[in-house]
Every structure is written in C-alpha cells, then in structure tokens.
Design a protein around this motif. Structure first.
Motif, PDB file in Angstrom:
ATOM      1  N   LEU A  54       8.333   7.640  14.048  1.00  0.00           N
ATOM      2  CA  LEU A  54       7.299   6.806  14.653  1.00  0.00           C
ATOM      3  C   LEU A  54       6.075   7.630  15.052  1.00  0.00           C
ATOM      4  O   LEU A  54       4.941   7.133  15.040  1.00  0.00           O
ATOM      5  N   LYS A  55       6.277   8.897  15.345  1.00  0.00           N
ATOM      6  CA  LYS A  55       5.170   9.777  15.716  1.00  0.00           C
ATOM      7  C   LYS A  55       4.339  10.180  14.505  1.00  0.00           C
ATOM      8  O   LYS A  55       3.102  10.293  14.587  1.00  0.00           O
ATOM      9  N   ILE A  56       4.995  10.377  13.370  1.00  0.00           N
ATOM     10  CA  ILE A  56       4.308  10.946  12.210  1.00  0.00           C
ATOM     11  C   ILE A  56       3.703   9.883  11.299  1.00  0.00           C
ATOM     12  O   ILE A  56       2.739  10.155  10.569  1.00  0.00           O
ATOM     13  N   LEU A  57       4.245   8.663  11.270  1.00  0.00           N
ATOM     14  CA  LEU A  57       3.753   7.633  10.350  1.00  0.00           C
ATOM     15  C   LEU A  57       2.252   7.366  10.497  1.00  0.00           C
ATOM     16  O   LEU A  57       1.545   7.231   9.477  1.00  0.00           O
ATOM     17  N   PRO A  58       1.711   7.279  11.717  1.00  0.00           N
ATOM     18  CA  PRO A  58       0.259   6.999  11.833  1.00  0.00           C
ATOM     19  C   PRO A  58      -0.618   8.113  11.266  1.00  0.00           C
ATOM     20  O   PRO A  58      -1.829   7.906  11.086  1.00  0.00           O
ATOM     21  N   LYS A 113       0.826  -1.216   0.000  1.00  0.00           N
ATOM     22  CA  LYS A 113       0.000   0.000   0.000  1.00  0.00           C
ATOM     23  C   LYS A 113       0.855   1.259   0.000  1.00  0.00           C
ATOM     24  O   LYS A 113       0.463   2.289   0.556  1.00  0.00           O
ATOM     25  N   GLY A 114       2.055   1.172  -0.602  1.00  0.00           N
ATOM     26  CA  GLY A 114       2.893   2.355  -0.698  1.00  0.00           C
ATOM     27  C   GLY A 114       4.101   2.318   0.204  1.00  0.00           C
ATOM     28  O   GLY A 114       4.240   1.468   1.085  1.00  0.00           O
ATOM     29  N   THR A 115       4.994   3.289  -0.033  1.00  0.00           N
ATOM     30  CA  THR A 115       6.262   3.345   0.709  1.00  0.00           C
ATOM     31  C   THR A 115       6.045   3.655   2.187  1.00  0.00           C
ATOM     32  O   THR A 115       6.753   3.128   3.049  1.00  0.00           O
ATOM     33  N   GLY A 116       5.066   4.503   2.472  1.00  0.00           N
ATOM     34  CA  GLY A 116       4.780   4.811   3.877  1.00  0.00           C
ATOM     35  C   GLY A 116       4.277   3.589   4.612  1.00  0.00           C
ATOM     36  O   GLY A 116       4.680   3.316   5.751  1.00  0.00           O
ATOM     37  N   HIS A 117       3.411   2.830   3.964  1.00  0.00           N
ATOM     38  CA  HIS A 117       2.889   1.606   4.569  1.00  0.00           C
ATOM     39  C   HIS A 117       4.004   0.594   4.799  1.00  0.00           C
ATOM     40  O   HIS A 117       4.020  -0.127   5.805  1.00  0.00           O
ATOM     41  N   ALA A 118       4.970   0.537   3.865  1.00  0.00           N
ATOM     42  CA  ALA A 118       6.090  -0.396   4.018  1.00  0.00           C
ATOM     43  C   ALA A 118       6.864  -0.110   5.293  1.00  0.00           C
ATOM     44  O   ALA A 118       7.204  -1.026   6.053  1.00  0.00           O
ATOM     45  N   VAL A 119       7.133   1.174   5.558  1.00  0.00           N
ATOM     46  CA  VAL A 119       7.872   1.525   6.774  1.00  0.00           C
ATOM     47  C   VAL A 119       7.003   1.292   8.010  1.00  0.00           C
ATOM     48  O   VAL A 119       7.508   0.897   9.072  1.00  0.00           O
ATOM     49  N   MET A 120       5.712   1.512   7.877  1.00  0.00           N
ATOM     50  CA  MET A 120       4.806   1.234   9.005  1.00  0.00           C
ATOM     51  C   MET A 120       4.934  -0.210   9.477  1.00  0.00           C
ATOM     52  O   MET A 120       4.818  -0.500  10.676  1.00  0.00           O
ATOM     53  N   CYS A 121       5.172  -1.126   8.534  1.00  0.00           N
ATOM     54  CA  CYS A 121       5.262  -2.543   8.886  1.00  0.00           C
ATOM     55  C   CYS A 121       6.409  -2.826   9.846  1.00  0.00           C
ATOM     56  O   CYS A 121       6.397  -3.852  10.546  1.00  0.00           O
ATOM     57  N   MET A 140       7.428  -0.575  12.208  1.00  0.00           N
ATOM     58  CA  MET A 140       7.371   0.401  13.309  1.00  0.00           C
ATOM     59  C   MET A 140       7.684  -0.210  14.673  1.00  0.00           C
ATOM     60  O   MET A 140       8.408   0.369  15.478  1.00  0.00           O
ATOM     61  N   ASP A 141       7.109  -1.396  14.930  1.00  0.00           N
ATOM     62  CA  ASP A 141       7.263  -1.968  16.270  1.00  0.00           C
ATOM     63  C   ASP A 141       8.663  -2.517  16.526  1.00  0.00           C
ATOM     64  O   ASP A 141       8.968  -2.937  17.645  1.00  0.00           O
TER      65      ASP A 141
END
Length: 454
Positions: free
Chosen positions: A181-185, A76-84, A86-87
């Motif tokens: 980590l603060k801005i990704l959501p 779902k995009g580059t931002g979603h890839a980094v979200m994966c 996050m933890d």
C-alpha cells in the motif's frame, strides 16, 4: 497473519477472438478463473478480491460467494488493477496477487510462495520459473554475484540481452500489506505501454532498502497463462494429464489416457476400466469395478459399482449396480435405472424410473414413466407421452411383459404380471394378470396380388 488475495481478471483477452471474457473460458469443465479462486481458498485466503473490467457482470456471476469484486473501469496495467483494491486491503495482512488466466498454479505452490515470503521476512516475493521459451513473459533480473533480485523487465521494454534470460516472472506475488500500500502510489507510466506495471513495485521496494525475495518453482507448467485458443488447449491438456494421473494412482485403469477426458470434480472407484474416447463430466460419481466403453459420455450422473456402459450417453441420471447400458443407449435427464437392469442398443430413457432386474434390450423409447421390477420391454416399444401440448405418465407394474412394437398411450397403467401383446396400441389401463390385445384381426385376400397384375 491475515491472508488476502487479489486476482487480476479485468482484461478483454483480444487474442482469444471471443465475445466471452477470457477468464470464463472453461478448463476441465469450469471457468479458468474458478480454478484460481479454488486454489486461493485452499491456502486459507480470508479476503478474496477479484478485479473485473471487461465483461464484469458475467465474470462476477461466475465467482464463488466468498469472492468480492472490484471494478477496474479503465485498464491501465497490472499495477493500476491492484490500486483499484487499495482501500479494501488490510495493511497488517499479507497479499497474494494472482492472475485469473493462469489456472494451473496449485495450492501447494502458493503455500510454498507464502512460506518463502514469511521465512525470509520479505516485503515482497515473486514467483518465478526457468523456461526454454520465455517469449511473452517478463524477465527476472538478478545480481550476477549474489543472485539477488534486481528487478523485472517486461519483454516490450527489454534489451536483446535481457530477452535471452530464461527465468521469467509468473505474474504471481506475495506482499506485506503495508509495504504494498505504501509503494503502489509511487508507480509511474514511464514505459513502452504507458501502463502502471506491478513488477515495478519490486525495484521501488529495493530502492527503499526493503527485502525482496524470489521463489523459483521446478515445474514451469504451473505458471502457464492463457492468451490464445492454442494456449487454452495446452493448459487443458496439462490439467487432463494431472487428473488422469490422479485417478490411475488411485486404482483406475485407462486404456488410452491421452484420449480420456475427465472433469476435475469427477469421482471414480478403484478397479474401474475406462476405454479410449470416454468423456466424464460435471461431478459424475462412478463406483468400483465399472467398465466404461469407448466414446461413452457421462455427465452429472451417479453410476453405482460393477456397471457396464458401452458406447452410450448418460446425462443427469442414476444407474444401479450390476446394470448394463448400451451399446448406443441414451439416458436423458431424470433417468433412474435400478440394479441388474439391461438397457440395450438404441434404447432412450427420459424422466423415467426402471425397477431392478428389468430389461429393454433394444430400440425402445421410455419417457415419463415408472416401470416396476422384472419387466420385459420388447423391441420397438414406445411410451407415447406427448399429445402435442402436455406430457403424461405411464405406470408399469412388476413382472409385466410388453411385447414388441407396442405403443402405450399415456396416461395409462399396466398392472402387475400383465401381458401386452406385440403390436398393440394401448389406450386403456390393463389390469394385473390380464392379456391386452389391441390390434386389428389379420385378413388374407386370396390371390389378390396375382389378380392385381392382370
């Protein structure tokens, strides 16, 4: 500060038109993603996360041991890839975000990006470059008065004026972990692709009065990405040029660098000359003062100094100093050729050791053998090593002489100083100093041909 990296490698790469995941296509002998992981490791990355999706199992298998994989099951995009990831990211460290399909970026450039990021105390820093043809890339938007970053617009969302901008986003970033980590959501899918763009994090950070920097590099070649086979060839050409330049600066002569293909992990000594069309691969080591002739291929081999190789193929073998190979010789895996040896035209060697000062001048097959020192192997000699089920070894002692067109039926031993007569088929051991003759006595039928015509 702890250094972390997230490498984006989940895409299918449909424009490659390949069943192989895009990041596994090879550049200078290794998958392109391995160039990216190597460069990341060189700048001291402690935690290396690779986002995998299409062909996840194959991509994971190609990665170095220090890489940890994170599955992006749905792209779902580059931002979603980094979200994966996050933890798994440490908020107290910095985070490099790299593209797995951009193998040309150097460790020096990554270090420059990190330095710019830390020196400016930025929440995020984007790597950019000026290019003549920005088609396909996101454009960097700057404040006209201050030149500060306003944001990045993807080409599919850009206006005609924005598309005329020549400063492009490389897809490489450096973030403070806690700010990322603060801005990704807060990312949204409100764009033409309905994807989460990582580039949107920059504008969001600026809206929160967080400092965002730009590191513009001088050489745009470093950010070339691979989306098609044409671009793969272009990236390969840049890499080859870099590699050849490095070897020439270190004292290697290349008669025609444009047609000389050398993998990234090859070592070549000074005063070696390489002619046009040579291919040298897979960690091969070549000593000093060698001559590599036209169209020779050397792979996974060790070549000592002052070796002459003409129009030959050498695979997973070793060649001693002052030896001559070729033309048109073929050293298959397991060939170990000693010093001052002559291996001539159309000689094939496989899984065999040839002692110092021995000679096989032409048209011989030497397989599964141990040949001593100062042995003469005549024209057409065949080491017959295979009976249709098993392979067997032939042993040849020092100073032996194998006459032309002899067949040595393994397993068999030829002693020191033994002499095998031309045309013999040897099925039993030959003692040292002995002469072996294994051929039928010649018989001449007088006037046979004239009578046959009557």
């Amino acid at each position: 500060m702890k250094r972390q990296a997230v490498i984006l490698a989940a895409g299918e790469g449909t424009r490659m038109k390949s069943s192989l995941p895009k990041v596994l296509h090879r550049v200078t002998g290794i998958p392109m993603i391995n160039h990216v992981t190597n460069h990341a490791t060189q700048v001291g990355i402690q935690d290396l996360f690779v986002i995998v999706g299409h062909g996840a199992e194959a991509v994971s298998a190609a990665l170095p041991e220090n890489a940890k994989t994170v599955l992006q099951a749905e792209q779902k995009g580059t931002g979603h890839a980094v979200m994966c990831a996050m933890d798994q990211l440490d908020p107290e460290g910095l985070v490099l975000v790299l593209s797995g399909d951009a193998p040309l970026i150097s460790a020096e450039t990554l270090e420059k990006l990190i330095h710019t990021h830390e020196e400016g105390a930025y929440a995020a820093t984007v790597l950019s470059a000026q290019v003549e043809n920005p088609t396909g890339y996101g454009r960097v938007l700057r404040n006209e008065e201050t030149c500060d970053l306003l944001g990045i617009i993807e080409e599919k969302d850009a206006t005609p004026w924005q598309k005329s901008i020549k400063e492009i986003n490389s897809g490489t970033y450096c973030f403070r972990g806690k700010d990322l980590l603060k801005i990704l959501p807060k990312l949204s899918q409100d764009n033409a692709q309905q994807e989460y763009y990582l580039t949107d994090t920059l504008a969001l950070l600026k809206n929160e009065d967080q400092p965002v920097g730009i590191c513009c590099i001088e050489n745009p070649e470093e950010i070339m990405a691979v989306n098609t086979r044409v671009q793969l060839a272009e990236v390969e050409a840049v890499f080859r040029k870099r590699i050849n330049h490095r070897h020439m600066v270190n004292g290697v002569t290349m008669v025609h660098p444009e047609s000389t293909y050398i993998d990234h992990d090859v070592t070549i000594g000074k005063d070696t000359v390489i002619e046009a069309g040579a291919v040298i691969e897979c960690g091969t080591v070549i000593g000093e003062g060698c001559h590599i002739g036209q169209n020779s291929r050397i792979s996974d081999s060790f070549i000592e100094s002052h070796v002459n190789i003409l129009h030959s193929t050498i695979i997973s073998s070793r060649v001693g100093e002052k030896t001559s190979i070729g033309p048109y010789a073929y050293l298959r895996p397991g060939a170990c050729v000693g010093k001052r040896v002559r291996i001539g035209n159309y000689v094939e060697i496989k899984n065999a050791t040839i002692g110092d000062d021995s000679r096989a001048a032409h048209l011989a097959y030497i397989g599964d053998a141990k040949v001593g020192k100062d042995v003469n192997i005549g024209c057409g000699v065949v080491f017959v090593n295979y009976d249709g089920k098993e392979k067997y070894q032939t042993l040849v002692g020092n100073h032996a002489f194998l006459g032309s067109n002899a067949n040595l039926i393994a397993p068999v031993t030829i002693g020191d100083h033994a002499f095998v007569a031309a045309g013999s088929t040897i099925t039993e051991d030959v003692p040292g100093e002995a002469l072996a003759i294994a051929r039928s006595r010649q018989t001449n039928k007088e006037e046979w041909n004239r009578k046959s015509r009557d």
